[in-house]
Design a protein around this motif. Structure first.
Motif, short mmCIF file in Angstrom:
data_model
loop_
_atom_site.label_atom_id
_atom_site.label_comp_id
_atom_site.label_asym_id
_atom_site.label_seq_id
_atom_site.Cartn_x
_atom_site.Cartn_y
_atom_site.Cartn_z
N GLY A 101 0.86 -1.19 0.00
CA GLY A 101 0.00 0.00 0.00
C GLY A 101 0.88 1.23 0.00
N SER A 102 0.26 2.42 0.03
CA SER A 102 1.09 3.62 -0.07
C SER A 102 1.99 3.76 1.16
CB SER A 102 0.22 4.86 -0.26
OG SER A 102 -0.75 4.88 0.76
N SER A 103 1.51 3.37 2.35
CA SER A 103 2.37 3.48 3.52
C SER A 103 2.44 2.16 4.28
CB SER A 103 1.84 4.58 4.44
OG SER A 103 0.56 4.19 4.91
N GLU A 158 3.79 -1.01 8.80
CA GLU A 158 2.83 0.09 8.69
C GLU A 158 3.54 1.42 8.87
OE1 GLU A 158 -1.14 -1.12 10.98
OE2 GLU A 158 0.65 -1.44 12.19
N ARG A 159 2.88 2.48 8.47
CA ARG A 159 3.36 3.86 8.62
C ARG A 159 4.73 4.06 7.99
NH1 ARG A 159 1.03 2.90 13.88
NH2 ARG A 159 3.07 2.91 14.89
N ILE A 160 4.91 3.44 6.82
CA ILE A 160 6.15 3.63 6.07
C ILE A 160 6.24 5.09 5.64
CG2 ILE A 160 7.36 3.01 3.92
CD1 ILE A 160 6.04 0.22 4.13
N LYS A 190 10.36 1.77 14.53
CA LYS A 190 11.39 2.76 14.18
C LYS A 190 11.03 3.37 12.83
CE LYS A 190 14.77 0.06 11.60
NZ LYS A 190 16.14 -0.30 11.44
N LYS A 191 11.79 4.39 12.42
CA LYS A 191 11.45 5.01 11.15
C LYS A 191 11.70 4.02 10.00
CE LYS A 191 12.18 9.00 8.18
NZ LYS A 191 10.78 9.26 7.85
N LEU A 192 10.68 3.82 9.18
CA LEU A 192 10.84 3.00 7.97
C LEU A 192 10.81 3.99 6.80
CD1 LEU A 192 8.22 0.21 8.89
CD2 LEU A 192 10.70 0.06 9.10
N THR A 193 11.99 4.33 6.30
CA THR A 193 12.08 5.40 5.29
C THR A 193 11.21 5.11 4.08
OG1 THR A 193 14.33 5.59 6.03
CG2 THR A 193 13.75 6.86 4.06
N ASN A 194 11.29 3.87 3.61
CA ASN A 194 10.53 3.51 2.40
C ASN A 194 10.23 2.00 2.42
OD1 ASN A 194 13.02 2.39 1.82
ND2 ASN A 194 13.66 4.20 0.66
N HIS A 195 9.65 1.50 1.32
CA HIS A 195 9.29 0.08 1.28
C HIS A 195 10.54 -0.81 1.39
CE1 HIS A 195 5.49 1.75 0.02
NE2 HIS A 195 4.93 0.55 0.14
N LEU A 224 11.24 -4.14 3.63
CA LEU A 224 11.64 -5.43 3.05
C LEU A 224 12.99 -5.89 3.61
CD1 LEU A 224 10.93 -5.93 -0.75
CD2 LEU A 224 10.12 -7.26 1.18
N GLU A 225 13.86 -4.91 3.95
CA GLU A 225 15.15 -5.30 4.54
C GLU A 225 14.93 -5.92 5.92
OE1 GLU A 225 17.38 -1.68 4.19
OE2 GLU A 225 17.71 -2.08 2.05
N LEU A 226 14.01 -5.35 6.68
CA LEU A 226 13.71 -5.94 8.00
C LEU A 226 13.16 -7.36 7.83
CD1 LEU A 226 12.05 -3.04 10.06
CD2 LEU A 226 14.36 -3.98 10.29
N LEU A 227 12.35 -7.54 6.79
CA LEU A 227 11.80 -8.87 6.53
C LEU A 227 12.92 -9.85 6.18
CD1 LEU A 227 9.51 -10.92 6.06
CD2 LEU A 227 9.23 -10.00 3.76
#
Ligand code: ADP
Length: 396
Positions: free
Chosen positions: A9-11, A32-34, A50-55, A59-62
């Motif tokens: 989704g968008s965020s 959520e809240r990307i 924590k801050k998730l700058t972008n998608h 995906l890196e956390l995943l």
């Protein structure tokens, strides 16, 4: 074979990793809240805020989680062979699962104007996954694809033909869900030549007439705002209201968009987009909430009538998604007084549908009534996996 399913989704980014063909869920979670100050990444009890700058950050956390030896999921990213992406709008270009190529991405881009909230996010998800999993085959599964079987007599609007030629027609949405539950229903009925109505009642909601496993008509159209009453969307509306709002009340087009998309539906009628709140209010005697629930159910009835006529009969009526699966009250209201149509539910079974394997049919009902949990992620995994199997079988 490991198949990762991404719904961007968008965020937000929802994900599930499956072992196929066993259909075993290895990991399921969401970010959520990307892009906001503090984002949230969640797999069961494993939560990172924590801050998730972008998608890509999500995906890196995943990937970190998947590769962590303690979790015993994968030892190398290359073990993920297929990534299936949900893509909301495929226009009339995509009728089936499609391997992502540069050309496919360009086509998804060309559909941005038809799905401005969804397709850009879906494409971001695809491009991010391509970078992080360069060896995986990326596949697009389109929410509109199932509805491409809707014949012209039901997908064209009665407006000047030049607009039809411009692509202004019914596309329909929630196709992955309608396809999944209609296939499950046919399995239960033990035949493929069936007449079904599937009701996907979540935050967004749509009805679908399914003839012999194919979509014959659906209640959403060019966009996802019309048809049934939804959490925040109006559903069907007289077009003249839009011109009245514009010309007489001076609302701008974007304000009207906002009103019809975000401030209407159950939010407008009952003060909440969560049906549980409205049910609670109705239980405490709120007439307004009672009316909201009746109107919600009436919109469903309208489509049951419409589609039973188009199908010239009905084998089964199927409830799915958050409200369809959980609200016995809506199922009851939507099927009340429909004996003429041969539809009647068993009130007790309706209260505990899963004790009855989802079959809530009254013994006097001609039409079967089922509650079948939808599983869009599994459907995406299945369609992606089957595409690769087919290509392998054909030596491609
Ligand atoms: P989405 O369209 O976001 O995937 P879901 O299919 O999860 O949504 O449906 C979410 C909606 O389901 C909630 O807004 C709520 O109205 C409804 N819902 C969930 N549980 C219940 C319940 N027990 N009773 C009534 N409604 C419910």
């Amino acid at each position: 074979m490991k198949v990762l399913v991404l719904n961007s989704g968008s965020s937000s980014l929802k994900f599930q990793l499956f072992e196929m063909p066993e259909e075993k869920v290895l990991v399921k979670g969401l970010a959520e809240r990307i892009g906001e100050k503090i984002g949230k990444f969640k797999i069961g009890n494993y939560i990172i805020e924590k801050k998730l700058t972008n998608h890509a950050s999500a995906l890196e956390l995943l990937t970190d989680y998947l590769l962590n030896p303690d979790n015993k999921i994968i030892t190398s990213k290359d073990e993920i062979k297929i990534i299936g992406h949900r893509v909301v709008h495929g226009g009339d270009k995509f009728v089936q699962p499609t391997i992502i190529t540069t050309e496919v991405k360009d086509k998804i881009k060309s559909l941005f104007s038809l799905a401005p909230l969804h397709n850009p996010a879906n494409l971001t998800g695809i491009e991010t996954a391509e970078k992080l999993f360069p060896k995986a085959i990326q596949i697009g599964i389109f929410d509109t694809a199932f509805h491409q079987s809707i014949p012209q007599e039901y997908h064209q609007y009665a407006i000047p033909e030049k607009f039809y030629k411009e692509g202004i027609r019914k596309y329909g949405f929630h196709g992955i869900s309608h396809q999944y539950v209609s296939a499950k229903t046919n399995e239960i009925l033990g035949k493929q030549d069936t007449k079904l109505i599937t009701l996907h009642l979540g935050n967004g909601a749509s009805a679908c007439a399914v003839l012999n496993g194919k979509s014959l008509d659906t209640s959403m159209g060019f966009g996802p705002m019309n048809g049934l009453i939804m959490g925040t969307r109006s559903g069907d509306l007289d077009q003249s209201i839009i011109f009245y709002l514009m010309d007489k009340m001076n609302y701008s087009s974007s304000e009207i968009q906002q009103i019809l998309n975000k401030q209407s539906g159950m939010t407008a009628l009952g003060g909440s987009n969560d049906l549980r709140d409205i049910e609670k209010q109705a239980n405490s005697g709120s007439k307004k909430a009672e009316l909201a629930l009746k109107m919600y159910a009436n919109a469903i009835k309208k489509y049951i009538g419409d589609y039973t006529a188009k199908l010239n009969g009905l084998d089964a009526l199927v409830f799915t998604a958050g409200i369809g699966e959980n609200s016995s009250l809506i199922r009851q209201l939507a099927t009340d007084n429909m004996e003429y149509f041969g539809i009647a539910i068993d009130k007790n079974k309706n209260l505990k549908p899963y004790d009855y394997k989802g079959d809530i049919t009254n013994k006097n009902s001609k039409v079967k009534v089922f509650v079948i949990p939808t599983n869009e992620e599994l459907e995406i995994a299945k369609q992606s996996f089957e595409l690769i199997l087919d290509l392998k079988k054909n030596g491609l």
